[in-house]
Motif scaffolding. Structure first.
Motif, PDB file in Angstrom:
ATOM      1  N   GLY A  39      25.366 -62.068 -54.893  1.00  0.00           N
ATOM      2  CA  GLY A  39      24.729 -60.782 -54.659  1.00  0.00           C
ATOM      3  C   GLY A  39      23.975 -60.352 -55.901  1.00  0.00           C
ATOM      4  N   THR A  40      23.175 -59.330 -55.766  1.00  0.00           N
ATOM      5  CA  THR A  40      22.452 -58.839 -56.932  1.00  0.00           C
ATOM      6  C   THR A  40      22.543 -57.318 -57.017  1.00  0.00           C
ATOM      7  N   LYS A  41      22.469 -56.845 -58.255  1.00  0.00           N
ATOM      8  CA  LYS A  41      22.288 -55.416 -58.564  1.00  0.00           C
ATOM      9  C   LYS A  41      21.026 -55.380 -59.419  1.00  0.00           C
ATOM     10  N   VAL A  42      20.209 -54.413 -59.214  1.00  0.00           N
ATOM     11  CA  VAL A  42      18.954 -54.405 -59.964  1.00  0.00           C
ATOM     12  C   VAL A  42      18.849 -53.194 -60.878  1.00  0.00           C
ATOM     13  N   THR A  43      18.768 -53.468 -62.198  1.00  0.00           N
ATOM     14  CA  THR A  43      18.210 -52.478 -63.114  1.00  0.00           C
ATOM     15  C   THR A  43      17.011 -53.187 -63.724  1.00  0.00           C
ATOM     16  N   ALA A  44      15.844 -52.613 -63.561  1.00  0.00           N
ATOM     17  CA  ALA A  44      14.627 -53.308 -63.986  1.00  0.00           C
ATOM     18  C   ALA A  44      14.535 -53.351 -65.502  1.00  0.00           C
ATOM     19  N   CYS A  45      14.164 -54.503 -66.024  1.00  0.00           N
ATOM     20  CA  CYS A  45      13.926 -54.637 -67.466  1.00  0.00           C
ATOM     21  C   CYS A  45      12.895 -53.595 -67.882  1.00  0.00           C
ATOM     22  N   THR A  46      13.161 -52.939 -69.014  1.00  0.00           N
ATOM     23  CA  THR A  46      12.317 -51.790 -69.391  1.00  0.00           C
ATOM     24  C   THR A  46      11.068 -52.178 -70.171  1.00  0.00           C
ATOM     25  N   HIS A  47      10.979 -53.417 -70.617  1.00  0.00           N
ATOM     26  CA  HIS A  47       9.882 -53.708 -71.537  1.00  0.00           C
ATOM     27  C   HIS A  47       8.970 -54.848 -71.104  1.00  0.00           C
ATOM     28  N   ASN A  48       9.051 -55.264 -69.835  1.00  0.00           N
ATOM     29  CA  ASN A  48       7.969 -56.125 -69.341  1.00  0.00           C
ATOM     30  C   ASN A  48       7.482 -55.577 -68.002  1.00  0.00           C
ATOM     31  N   PRO A  49       6.196 -55.793 -67.695  1.00  0.00           N
ATOM     32  CA  PRO A  49       5.604 -55.107 -66.538  1.00  0.00           C
ATOM     33  C   PRO A  49       6.191 -55.547 -65.200  1.00  0.00           C
ATOM     34  N   LEU A  50       6.816 -56.717 -65.148  1.00  0.00           N
ATOM     35  CA  LEU A  50       7.416 -57.156 -63.890  1.00  0.00           C
ATOM     36  C   LEU A  50       8.839 -56.619 -63.728  1.00  0.00           C
ATOM     37  N   GLY A  51       9.416 -56.125 -64.822  1.00  0.00           N
ATOM     38  CA  GLY A  51      10.794 -55.630 -64.767  1.00  0.00           C
ATOM     39  C   GLY A  51      11.811 -56.723 -64.527  1.00  0.00           C
ATOM     40  N   VAL A  52      11.483 -57.958 -64.939  1.00  0.00           N
ATOM     41  CA  VAL A  52      12.328 -59.116 -64.657  1.00  0.00           C
ATOM     42  C   VAL A  52      13.102 -59.528 -65.909  1.00  0.00           C
ATOM     43  N   LYS A  53      14.222 -60.264 -65.694  1.00  0.00           N
ATOM     44  CA  LYS A  53      15.088 -60.601 -66.831  1.00  0.00           C
ATOM     45  C   LYS A  53      15.331 -62.105 -67.012  1.00  0.00           C
ATOM     46  N   GLY A  54      15.455 -62.853 -65.922  1.00  0.00           N
ATOM     47  CA  GLY A  54      15.771 -64.284 -66.067  1.00  0.00           C
ATOM     48  C   GLY A  54      17.088 -64.620 -65.401  1.00  0.00           C
ATOM     49  N   CYS A  55      17.128 -65.765 -64.704  1.00  0.00           N
ATOM     50  CA  CYS A  55      18.302 -66.063 -63.877  1.00  0.00           C
ATOM     51  C   CYS A  55      18.805 -67.494 -64.030  1.00  0.00           C
ATOM     52  N   GLY A  56      18.150 -68.305 -64.843  1.00  0.00           N
ATOM     53  CA  GLY A  56      18.436 -69.744 -64.819  1.00  0.00           C
ATOM     54  C   GLY A  56      19.795 -70.135 -65.350  1.00  0.00           C
ATOM     55  N   GLU A  57      20.308 -69.385 -66.305  1.00  0.00           N
ATOM     56  CA  GLU A  57      21.515 -69.842 -67.006  1.00  0.00           C
ATOM     57  C   GLU A  57      22.772 -69.080 -66.605  1.00  0.00           C
ATOM     58  N   ALA A  58      22.588 -67.968 -65.872  1.00  0.00           N
ATOM     59  CA  ALA A  58      23.689 -67.045 -65.586  1.00  0.00           C
ATOM     60  C   ALA A  58      24.943 -67.749 -65.077  1.00  0.00           C
ATOM     61  N   GLY A  59      24.767 -68.616 -64.098  1.00  0.00           N
ATOM     62  CA  GLY A  59      25.924 -69.262 -63.481  1.00  0.00           C
ATOM     63  C   GLY A  59      26.715 -70.081 -64.481  1.00  0.00           C
ATOM     64  N   ALA A  60      26.004 -70.814 -65.324  1.00  0.00           N
ATOM     65  CA  ALA A  60      26.675 -71.687 -66.294  1.00  0.00           C
ATOM     66  C   ALA A  60      27.390 -70.867 -67.366  1.00  0.00           C
ATOM     67  N   ILE A  61      26.938 -69.626 -67.560  1.00  0.00           N
ATOM     68  CA  ILE A  61      27.550 -68.742 -68.563  1.00  0.00           C
ATOM     69  C   ILE A  61      28.781 -68.051 -67.985  1.00  0.00           C
ATOM     70  N   GLY A  62      28.637 -67.539 -66.769  1.00  0.00           N
ATOM     71  CA  GLY A  62      29.704 -66.729 -66.200  1.00  0.00           C
ATOM     72  C   GLY A  62      30.872 -67.518 -65.635  1.00  0.00           C
ATOM     73  N   ALA A  63      30.580 -68.716 -65.132  1.00  0.00           N
ATOM     74  CA  ALA A  63      31.609 -69.410 -64.341  1.00  0.00           C
ATOM     75  C   ALA A  63      32.827 -69.911 -65.127  1.00  0.00           C
ATOM     76  N   PRO A  64      32.656 -70.539 -66.302  1.00  0.00           N
ATOM     77  CA  PRO A  64      33.856 -71.151 -66.918  1.00  0.00           C
ATOM     78  C   PRO A  64      35.004 -70.171 -67.173  1.00  0.00           C
ATOM     79  N   PRO A  65      34.759 -69.005 -67.800  1.00  0.00           N
ATOM     80  CA  PRO A  65      35.921 -68.126 -68.016  1.00  0.00           C
ATOM     81  C   PRO A  65      36.507 -67.581 -66.717  1.00  0.00           C
ATOM     82  N   ALA A  66      35.660 -67.319 -65.707  1.00  0.00           N
ATOM     83  CA  ALA A  66      36.196 -66.822 -64.434  1.00  0.00           C
ATOM     84  C   ALA A  66      37.161 -67.843 -63.841  1.00  0.00           C
ATOM     85  N   LEU A  67      36.782 -69.098 -63.904  1.00  0.00           N
ATOM     86  CA  LEU A  67      37.611 -70.156 -63.329  1.00  0.00           C
ATOM     87  C   LEU A  67      38.896 -70.370 -64.125  1.00  0.00           C
TER      88      LEU A  67
END
Lengths: 784, 153
Positions: A726-754
């Protein structure tokens, strides 16, 4: 024209047809006229003096064109491979940078080190001849783990780095941290090994280098994530070639995950040799070579402590990490356990005092560099394992302890240099808990217990920093490169558009996402927009794709170029409509005179720019082609909450992930389908680290024991679950697209959760990654 | 040695070294570069093709062993007019691919899977795809794609 806006729509990917029909064009698919092939002779020893190399027999083998060794390399007076980030140590001294030769200079420092290259008419001939090259080694004692490498009397790998130490670096306020610990009501202390991983893109690295004598130019096809950086490093720092004479093409690239960012010895050696043999030379790694020559990831040994008050409020965090660099400094190896690690130790929390000390260590192993997440998974593992453990020790619900410590006001300045612009961590966690049905967990656990199974639940609330920036700050911290991105919008006379981006797609789907951004802004169909990337001969410049930066940085460069296109278009339209520039507005593909129904479509303006019969030549040049460079003012800060539920069979030690939920805040989302795909892939790599993957070296011999897919356990389809995302959106405040990046999130979040879920299931404090069935079985049965 | 076989419905023959792998013959001699090599050891499945209607890993057999065989590679899966096979279409529809490198082998395995198990469960799909590695997708969307394609094949 409103339906041209596809932002937020799961547009099917433009690149898929070619990949699905076998029409993709990867580096190894490129075969040039008069193609020759290279095979590298690699060290079978982890640490050895090279007493001599005999190549006569190999030179006489059928088809052999040339053999080069370290002696030829030294005679050519070319350089070693550069490191792109200078770390300054705690004493203000520069890190130690021993020579990183492309062909070994008298000594091999890891299994797989390049000793010689054999070039022949066919690959089989090159491979056969490579076996005839006789290398006389004097084997030296080797050291493969950081703790042993730092011991008194350990084998010394480089004269230039006494004690095998590259640097000792620190961040944060030690005094304030120590003081907070002295008055803490509770301290949780853990020791971690963050296991060494092999990135294992399924496309092996490959290079095809050629030289054209008539204009002294080189063309290099290479499986690489950032071709302009590859060219800059190779020409300016190693070979001393004129930059404009080298064209680097990274065509379709079969996954990177960091491992294809770097300038590798094979790329340089083939480029250099292509002039000497005056033939195109191709090399494609066999998988066993990938294991001993692609930069590895992680490999930290850490002691970390969290100080809390009686209510579970975090007071301070103290971290000591020993990070492996491997045998040499890879392109960005030095910044991973420092700039990309210690700066993330605040996580999502208001911890007021943090101190981190990092010792970077040379070992007789493959160099270590950024692998999906790069420093941020290691930081998140430290923080989220400590937080969960502290909650259990203090008998506070793990979600509650996090809520008590979440950052709630933004912008927020952490004690470790970063300033978070925005986020909503409570809402993200709440959404994840709902999706994961945390409320129903006790009943599921009780039901599993009746079947003799052990269920556990684990959380991980990660933060990451993407789109590393701005260049000036990075430069002050030691970066030897800029961190901007470049883009170009070429509007054709017919109103169709080609976009040139310095970002590089090796699976991320830029050809679709970037086309959506451009088409939506111009009010034209996505099919009217093509995206070109990965070729220094076609794209103006680029820093490439890594660190989840493409849309936030590369996409913004494109938006800036689009703004220029629209501004010029307004002037052309004003001329056509006989109005003032300032009265023209651009919406839904139409240039309109504000407050009237007078309008010209985008396509007419494009045609006018290239057929400038009725045109304001006194004020404007013809054509509609704009470029922009964008240097961000800050990082972006994606964050999320991951919840893992496992069921363990105590008889077999097998851990089954019964539920994995990820709710992430990536800012605005252009293509939800692609974003979800990135999350799935990241999670699987994170689960791989925690459950199956381990790169193991033999402590005595320094041999890589996990050098194939038989020994290195990649996650397969039946090792992982289907995910709830799922997603929650708070738009990035300093780029015109309001985007942040999603490529690495899973690899960062998963190990400690598991790992938090496994330790919860078994009622234990610690288990080492990967939590293999053997380790889990031992833990389960020791307690019982 | 001389070999002859049918590849994507066309007869082909060539003189090859005896040690030539089938995948090498397909990629280097026939220039059908859609079949990929990911590991050389039969572990990753990127080289999966169909030989006489069965999925096989073409890095694990010699070209000589395919003498007289009917070979189907990824290039031969779509219709002659370019219409995608239902499995290819389902991978596109469900985002079952990212970098595309494992994709040809994954699709060829998936077609074989559905031929053998016409209405596969998620568990069957995951178990049967055990021989194909994907590092990008986390398999989630591949499983969805195979399930969707099975309804249309």
């Amino acid at each position: 024209m409103g339906d041209m806006n596809t932002i937020g729509v799961s547009v099917k990917r433009k690149e898929d047809y070619r990949f699905l029909t076998g029409a993709g064009n990867y580096t190894d698919d490129v075969t040039l006229p008069h193609q020759s092939y290279a095979c590298f002779v690699r060290s079978p020893h982890a640490h050895a003096k090279i007493k001599g190399i005999k190549k006569d027999k190999a030179l006489r083998a059928p088809g052999v064109l040339a053999i080069y060794t370290g002696e030829d390399w030294a005679a050519a007076k070319v350089g070693g491979l550069p490191c792109g980030w200078l770390i300054t140590d705690v004493h203000g001294q520069p890190m130690k940078e021993p020579l990183h030769p492309c062909l070994a200079q008298g000594k091999a420092n890891h299994v797989g080190d390049q000793i010689a290259v054999v070039i022949a008419e066919t690959y089989n001939q090159a491979r056969d001849a490579a076996e005839l090259v006789e290398v006389d080694y004097a084997v030296l004692p080797a050291v493969v783990d950081v703790a042993s490498a730092l011991k008194q009397g350990a084998p010394q790998i480089h004269e230039a780095a006494p004690g095998n130490t590259c640097y000792v670096w620190a961040l944060g306020d030690k005094g304030a941290t120590d003081k907070a610990f002295a008055s803490a009501a509770h301290v949780t202390k853990l020791e971690f090994i963050n296991n060494r991983l092999v990135p294992n893109a399924i496309e092996p690295r490959a290079v095809n280098a050629s030289y054209a004598r008539h204009d002294e130019s080189y063309t290099l096809y290479v499986a690489n994530q950032n071709p302009h950086v590859e060219r800059l490093l190779m020409t300016a720092f190693v070979l001393g070639l004129p930059e404009q004479k080298v064209r680097v093409i990274a065509p379709d690239v079969g996954g990177g995950f960091g491992s294809k960012i770097y300038l590798y010895a094979e790329d340089v050696v083939l480029t250099w040799a292509s002039k000497r043999v005056n033939r195109p030379i191709k090399w494609t790694a066999e998988r066993s070579e990938s294991f001993v020559s692609d930069a590895h990831g992680r490999d930290h040994a850490t002691t970390a402590e969290l100080a809390l008050d009686k209510d579970g409020k975090f007071l301070a965090l103290r971290v000591h990490t020993k990070a492996a660099m491997g045998a040499y400094l890879s392109t960005f190896g030095s910044c991973v356990p420092t700039i990309l690690y210690a700066t993330l130790l605040a996580g999502q929390y208001t911890t007021p005092a943090i101190y981190a000390e990092v010792t970077a260590v040379f070992t007789n192993t493959v160099p270590v560099d950024a692998y999906r997440g790069a420093g941020r998974p290691e930081a998140t593992y430290v923080v989220e394992r400590l937080v969960e453990t502290a909650a259990r020790e203090m008998k506070i619900d793990p979600a509650e302890i996090r809520r008590r410590n979440f950052i709630k006001t933004f912008p927020y300045q952490t004690p470790v240099a970063l300033q978070y612009d925005i986020g909503d961590y409570e809402a993200t966690l709440a959404e994840a808990m709902k999706l994961a049905d945390v409320a129903g967990f006790p009943a599921r656990r009780a039901e599993a217990a009746k079947r003799g199974k052990k269920r556990g639940l684990g959380y991980s609330c990660y933060i990451e920093a993407c789109g590393i920036a701005p260049s000036a700050v990075a430069g002050a911290l030691g970066a030897r490169a800029g961190l901007f991105e470049a883009g170009e919008i070429r509007v054709h006379p017919t109103g169709k558009v080609t976009v040139f981006t310095g970002s590089h797609s090796h699976g991320q789907g830029h050809e679709t996402t970037f086309a959506q951004v451009v088409a939506s802004r111009l009010g034209i169909p996505v099919d009217d927009v093509d995206v070109v990337h990965g070729d220094t001969g076609r794209v103006l410049f680029g820093m490439g794709t890594y660190g989840s930066r493409s849309l936030a940085v590369g996409g913004t460069a494109i938006v800036k170029a689009l703004d220029k296109v629209v501004n010029k278009g307004k002037k052309i339209a004003a001329h056509l409509l006989e109005a003032s520039d300032t009265d023209i507005e651009f919406k839904d593909g139409q240039f309109k005179v504000a407050g009237t129904d007078k309008a010209v479509p985008f396509g007419s303006v494009a045609l006018t720019a290239y057929v400038p019969h009725n045109y304001p030549h006194d004020k404007l040049e013809p054509g509609l082609n704009e470029q922009a460079f964008y240097d961000p003012s800050n990082f972006t800060f994606p964050a999320g909450s991951h919840i893992c539920e496992v069921e363990i069979d105590p008889d077999t030690g097998i851990t089954r992930i019964v539920n994995f939920t990820a709710v992430d805040d990536f800012g605005n989302i252009v293509n939800p389908m692609i974003v979800e795909g990135q999350v799935h892939g990241g999670l699987t790599q994170g689960i791989g680290q925690a459950l199956t993957e381990a790169c193991v070296y033999d402590k005595e011999s320094g041999q890589l024991l996990t050098g194939s897919y038989l020994d290195y356990c990649m996650p397969r389809a039946d090792d992982v679950p289907s995910y709830k995302v799922g997603t929650k959106v708070t738009a990035c405040t300093h780029n015109p697209l309001g985007v942040k990046g999603c490529g690495e999130a899973g690899a960062i979040g998963a190990p400690p959760a598991l790992i938090n879920a496994i330790t919860d299931a078994l009622g234990i404090r610690e288990i080492e990654m990967p939590a293999t069935p053997e380790r889990v079985w031992r833990a389960a049965n020791k307690k019982a | 040695m001389k070999i002859s076989m049918s590849v994507n419905g066309k007869p082909v023959s060539a003189e090859v070294e005896t040690r030539t792998l089938l995948v090498t013959y397909i990629r280097d001699n026939l220039r059908l570069t859609g079949t990929h090599v990911g590991c050389d050891t039969g572990q990753c499945g990127a080289c999966t093709i169909h030989m006489n209607g069965q999925a096989v890993k073409s890095c694990n057999i010699l070209a000589l062993q395919a003498e007289g065989a009917d070979i189907l590679t990824i290039e031969g899966l779509a219709k002659a007019d370019g219409t995608l096979h239902p499995m290819q279409e389902a991978f596109r529809e469900h985002h079952g691919l990212q970098c595309g490198f494992c994709t040809p082998g994954m699709v060829m395995s998936a077609v074989d899977l559905v031929n053998k198990h016409p209405n596969p469960s998620e568990e069957t799909i995951r178990a049967e795809l055990d021989g194909n590695l994907c590092r990008c997708t986390g398999y989630h969307n591949i499983v969805k794609a195979v399930k969707a394609a099975s309804a249309k094949m």
